[in-house]
Design a protein around this motif. Structure first.
Motif, short mmCIF file in Angstrom:
data_model
loop_
_atom_site.label_atom_id
_atom_site.label_comp_id
_atom_site.label_asym_id
_atom_site.label_seq_id
_atom_site.Cartn_x
_atom_site.Cartn_y
_atom_site.Cartn_z
N GLY A 310 0.83 -1.20 0.00
CA GLY A 310 0.00 0.00 0.00
C GLY A 310 0.86 1.25 0.00
O GLY A 310 0.62 2.17 -0.77
N HIS A 311 1.85 1.29 0.89
CA HIS A 311 2.86 2.36 0.81
C HIS A 311 3.73 2.09 -0.42
O HIS A 311 3.98 2.99 -1.21
N THR A 312 4.19 0.86 -0.57
CA THR A 312 4.78 0.34 -1.82
C THR A 312 4.21 -1.05 -2.05
O THR A 312 3.62 -1.65 -1.16
N ASP A 313 4.44 -1.58 -3.25
CA ASP A 313 3.97 -2.94 -3.55
C ASP A 313 4.65 -3.99 -2.68
O ASP A 313 4.09 -5.04 -2.41
N GLY A 314 5.90 -3.69 -2.28
CA GLY A 314 6.71 -4.71 -1.61
C GLY A 314 6.80 -4.57 -0.11
O GLY A 314 7.71 -5.15 0.50
N CYS A 315 5.92 -3.82 0.53
CA CYS A 315 6.02 -3.62 1.97
C CYS A 315 5.70 -4.90 2.75
O CYS A 315 4.73 -5.60 2.45
N LEU A 316 6.53 -5.18 3.73
CA LEU A 316 6.34 -6.32 4.62
C LEU A 316 6.29 -5.84 6.06
O LEU A 316 6.91 -4.85 6.43
N THR A 317 5.55 -6.58 6.88
CA THR A 317 5.61 -6.43 8.33
C THR A 317 6.19 -7.72 8.88
O THR A 317 5.79 -8.82 8.46
N TYR A 318 7.13 -7.59 9.80
CA TYR A 318 7.74 -8.76 10.44
C TYR A 318 7.18 -8.89 11.85
O TYR A 318 7.25 -7.94 12.65
N GLN A 345 4.28 2.95 -6.37
CA GLN A 345 3.13 2.05 -6.45
C GLN A 345 2.18 2.18 -5.25
O GLN A 345 1.46 1.24 -4.90
N GLY A 346 2.19 3.32 -4.61
CA GLY A 346 1.33 3.49 -3.45
C GLY A 346 -0.14 3.43 -3.82
O GLY A 346 -0.57 3.86 -4.90
N ASP A 347 -0.94 2.89 -2.90
CA ASP A 347 -2.38 2.76 -3.11
C ASP A 347 -3.06 2.83 -1.75
O ASP A 347 -2.89 1.92 -0.92
N ALA A 348 -3.83 3.88 -1.50
CA ALA A 348 -4.43 4.09 -0.18
C ALA A 348 -5.38 2.98 0.19
O ALA A 348 -5.40 2.52 1.35
N GLY A 349 -6.19 2.51 -0.74
CA GLY A 349 -7.13 1.44 -0.44
C GLY A 349 -6.43 0.15 -0.06
O GLY A 349 -6.84 -0.55 0.87
#
Length: 428
Positions: A310-318, A345-349
């Motif tokens: 959403g912030h970028t296409d490749g954002c991960l949370t660990y 590639q940000g997308d708010a939704g």
């Protein structure tokens, strides 16, 4: 039972024999239910299982006692507001832990006594003092110490919870100053909180880019990893690892950053045995690519990988499970905010769905460690952000509109940071 369900139980009306004290036109008749707020009882939304009250009559205590397993009294036992017989009759565990207020501040021993009682006693629990103010200070100090909060993080939480001693008391300034002085600054390395699983942890801060870097290690094997390291802080990070007796195994990034260059490449050049890791969806080069459902193992511990684009296409949370759990959210979820969605590639939704579907479904007490903070804060929890994040408590449509109207300048280092981070430490 969830903390919200416990809070609902604690805030239900009670029947007080003899009704309310004093002549009141709107006072309920004798035998009617009385809202606990009319007795001066607060139940802050965080943690949700601790009540706060001032002086009460014996019949008020008797009416409330059945809802609590423990009761901490912050005055001396000879105070007329202390009704031990009513508490013992209800089987409540009682601790008397004097916690004075202005002009005399609690000693270190007195503060530790209250913190220890809050740590060990069963919940639900009531904190009581004669004025109803010091109880808020005791709870906030415990929450801040328990979670490793900076003074700014504690300030935000106290304001959001509307703790009376913080937001309404005109004489509580010395107590506030005393409490804040006991908490660390944002740039002070934060050590790990007791978890019982051998985790070695440090939170480090880069003031130029307001970026947090995290050191996670296994005490049993000395294997360690770095999360989101900054190139200019390479020597600091390696010195921290050496000081802790840890051997670096992985450099991992939550996403391809636009505001700083990762030190992964520079570290790998000097230490070829270290591997770099990033999301497969990021499109960036790295030694290892990961995705939702994978695990990053270091010694006896492992981070679970959650895809939070959403912030970028490749954002991960660990996510590191345990007590407490720990979520390293990068720029997807910040303290009372979130990452921007107007480039890369940000997308708010998509971001809204990621946070609500992946992070907000973690246990409420999970500690949230963000990628950045610009206001002196350092850590939050899932429960706090679900209730108080001014962006992500909106509807999805309202959130998308807000994000589209932010009109933020681009990061200063975007022209150099993004290309450098797309090779993520792989040096040919």
């Amino acid at each position: 039972m969830s903390s919200a369900e416990v809070r609902n139980l604690l805030t239900k009306a009670v029947v007080v024999e003899g009704g309310l004290e004093g002549a009141q036109d709107d006072a309920p008749p004798e035998g009617a239910e009385v809202p606990v707020e009319r007795l001066g009882v607060e139940v802050p939304a965080v943690p949700g299982d601790v009540g706060l009250c001032g002086g009460l009559r014996a019949q008020d205590v008797a009416a409330l006692a059945g809802r609590y397993k423990a009761w901490i009294y912050l005055n001396t036992a000879d105070n007329p507001d202390f009704h031990l017989a009513e508490l013992e009759a209800a089987g409540v565990q009682v601790v008397v832990a004097p916690f004075p207020g202005p002009p005399t501040m609690p000693s270190d021993e007195q503060a530790e006594g209250v913190l220890a009682a809050l740590e060990r006693l069963p919940r639900p629990l009531m904190l009581q003092c004669s004025t109803g103010m010091r109880v808020g200070a005791a709870l906030l100090l415990w929450l801040a110490k328990h979670r490793g909060y900076t003074s700014e993080s504690a300030d935000v939480l106290a304001t959001d919870l509307d703790l009376k001693f913080w937001t309404k008391c005109t004489r509580c300034g010395p107590m506030k100053e005393w409490l804040l002085a006991k908490l660390p600054a944002q740039d002070a390395p934060l050590a790990s909180l007791p978890r019982g699983d051998g985790l070695v942890f440090r939170q480090l801060f880069d003031p130029e880019t307001s970026t947090f870097t995290y050191v996670l290690g296994c005490a049993a094997t000395q294997e360690a990893l770095l999360v989101d390291p900054v190139l200019e802080q390479k020597e600091r990070d390696l010195a921290t690892l050496k000081e802790l007796g840890l051997q670096l195994k992985y450099v991992i990034n939550t996403h391809a950053h636009a505001d700083h260059i990762t030190s992964g490449g520079a570290i790998r050049k000097d230490m070829p045995e270290v591997k770099t890791i990033i999301s497969k969806a990021s499109g960036a080069n790295a030694d290892l690519h990961i995705q939702e459902g994978d695990k990053v193992t270091f010694g006896n511990l492992a981070l679970e990988v959650l895809a939070t684009p959403g912030h970028t296409d490749g954002c991960l949370t660990y996510y590191l499970a345990g007590s407490p759990g720990m979520a390293f959210t990068g720029d997807a979820l910040l303290i009372r905010g979130c990452g921007r969605t107007d480039f890369q590639q940000g997308d708010a939704g998509v971001l809204y769905d990621s946070v609500h579907g992946k992070i907000f479904t973690l246990p409420g007490g999970t500690l949230v460690y963000p990628g950045h903070d610009y206001k002196g804060r350092n850590v939050s929890t899932v429960d706090e952000e679900k209730q108080f994040n001014p962006r992500l408590t909106k509807s999805k449509e309202e959130f998308a509109k807000l994000m589209a109207e932010l009109d933020l300048p681009y990061p200063k280092k975007i022209e150099t940071a993004v290309p450098a981070n797309m090779v993520c430490g792989v040096q040919e």
